[in-house]
Design an enzyme around this catalytic site. Structure first.
Site, PDB file in Angstrom:
ATOM      1  N   ASP A  35     -29.302  14.007  49.004  1.00 13.93           N
ATOM      2  CA  ASP A  35     -28.709  13.993  50.390  1.00 13.93           C
ATOM      3  C   ASP A  35     -28.955  12.688  51.448  1.00 13.93           C
ATOM      4  OD1 ASP A  35     -28.208  16.674  49.294  1.00 13.93           O
ATOM      5  OD2 ASP A  35     -28.931  17.748  51.118  1.00 13.93           O
ATOM      6  N   LYS A  46     -23.041  20.577  47.145  1.00 14.35           N
ATOM      7  CA  LYS A  46     -23.695  22.297  47.428  1.00 14.35           C
ATOM      8  C   LYS A  46     -23.172  22.643  48.643  1.00 14.35           C
ATOM      9  CE  LYS A  46     -27.976  19.820  48.329  1.00 14.35           C
ATOM     10  NZ  LYS A  46     -28.198  20.055  49.812  1.00 14.35           N
ATOM     11  N   CYS A  59     -34.185  19.971  51.774  1.00 12.22           N
ATOM     12  CA  CYS A  59     -33.619  19.617  50.444  1.00 12.22           C
ATOM     13  C   CYS A  59     -34.532  19.015  49.602  1.00 12.22           C
ATOM     14  CB  CYS A  59     -32.269  19.006  50.681  1.00 12.22           C
ATOM     15  SG  CYS A  59     -31.286  20.047  51.883  1.00 12.22           S
TER      16      CYS A  59
END
Ligand SMILES: [Zn+2]
Length: 195
Positions: free
Chosen positions: A15, A107, A150
């Site tokens: 990310d 996602k 994350c």
């Protein structure tokens, strides 16, 4: 780095997106610093004779993730609008944006999804664990944003999936420094190597 080139280690870049970097909807202070450090690491691997057999990126990629978005977010379980699919905020941050990743895993289209292992590949919709196993990968280095969310979830899932997991802590950026430090302790306790 001292680990030998076994041919079975992948780098998972979690990310590193505009919204998680300074100026973004959920900017983390060290976002640009880690983007540069990760790009430098990858540039030493570009001929694939380096440590990693594969290098992949994950992206938070929201269409309608329900209560993950909130008008009055608590910045722990609920968040301002971020990483909307196909938006500039969801794009990978420069200089990571220019890296030719082997695959991208997205996602969270319709739900909160912190772990990269919830991501599906953009070319074939393979889940991350399956994609890695198919390629004989046994060990992972994990870097990216955010350490306390994350990255943490990806590392814990990677361990549960049976991979050996190493976290390159200087290439991870937290939302909150104290939570980031606690997350590194938790990942270490779960069996990850913190490098
Ligand atoms: Zn999100």
């Amino acid at each position: 780095m001292t680990t030998q080139n076994t041919g079975s280690r992948a780098l998972i870049v979690v990310d590193v997106q505009n919204d998680f970097c300074p100026g973004g909807a959920l900017g983390t202070e060290r976002g640009d610093e880690v983007a540069t450090k990760i790009a430098d690491l990858i540039s030493t691997q570009s001929d694939r004779s380096g440590e990693y057999s594969h290098i992949v990126a994950t992206q938070d990629w929201h269409i309608d993730p329900g209560a993950h978005f909130a008008e009055n977010p608590d910045f722990v379980d609920t968040w301002p609008v971020h990483c909307v699919a196909d938006s500039e905020g969801a794009a990978l941050r420069s200089p990571i944006a220019n890296v030719p990743f082997d695959e991208y895993f997205r996602k969270g289209e319709y739900e909160a999804a912190y772990s990269g292992f919830e991501g599906a590949s953009i070319s074939g919709k393979a889940l991350l664990a399956e994609w890695l196993r198919t390629r004989g990968i046994e060990n992972l280095d994990v870097v990216g944003i955010a350490t306390d969310h994350c990255v943490r979830a990806t590392v814990l899932d990677g361990l549960k999936e049976g991979f050996g997991v190493r976290v390159l802590a200087d290439k991870c950026s937290p939302v909150d420094d104290a939570r980031g430090a606690a997350a590194l302790d938790e990942m270490r306790d779960a069996g990850a190597e913190i490098a």
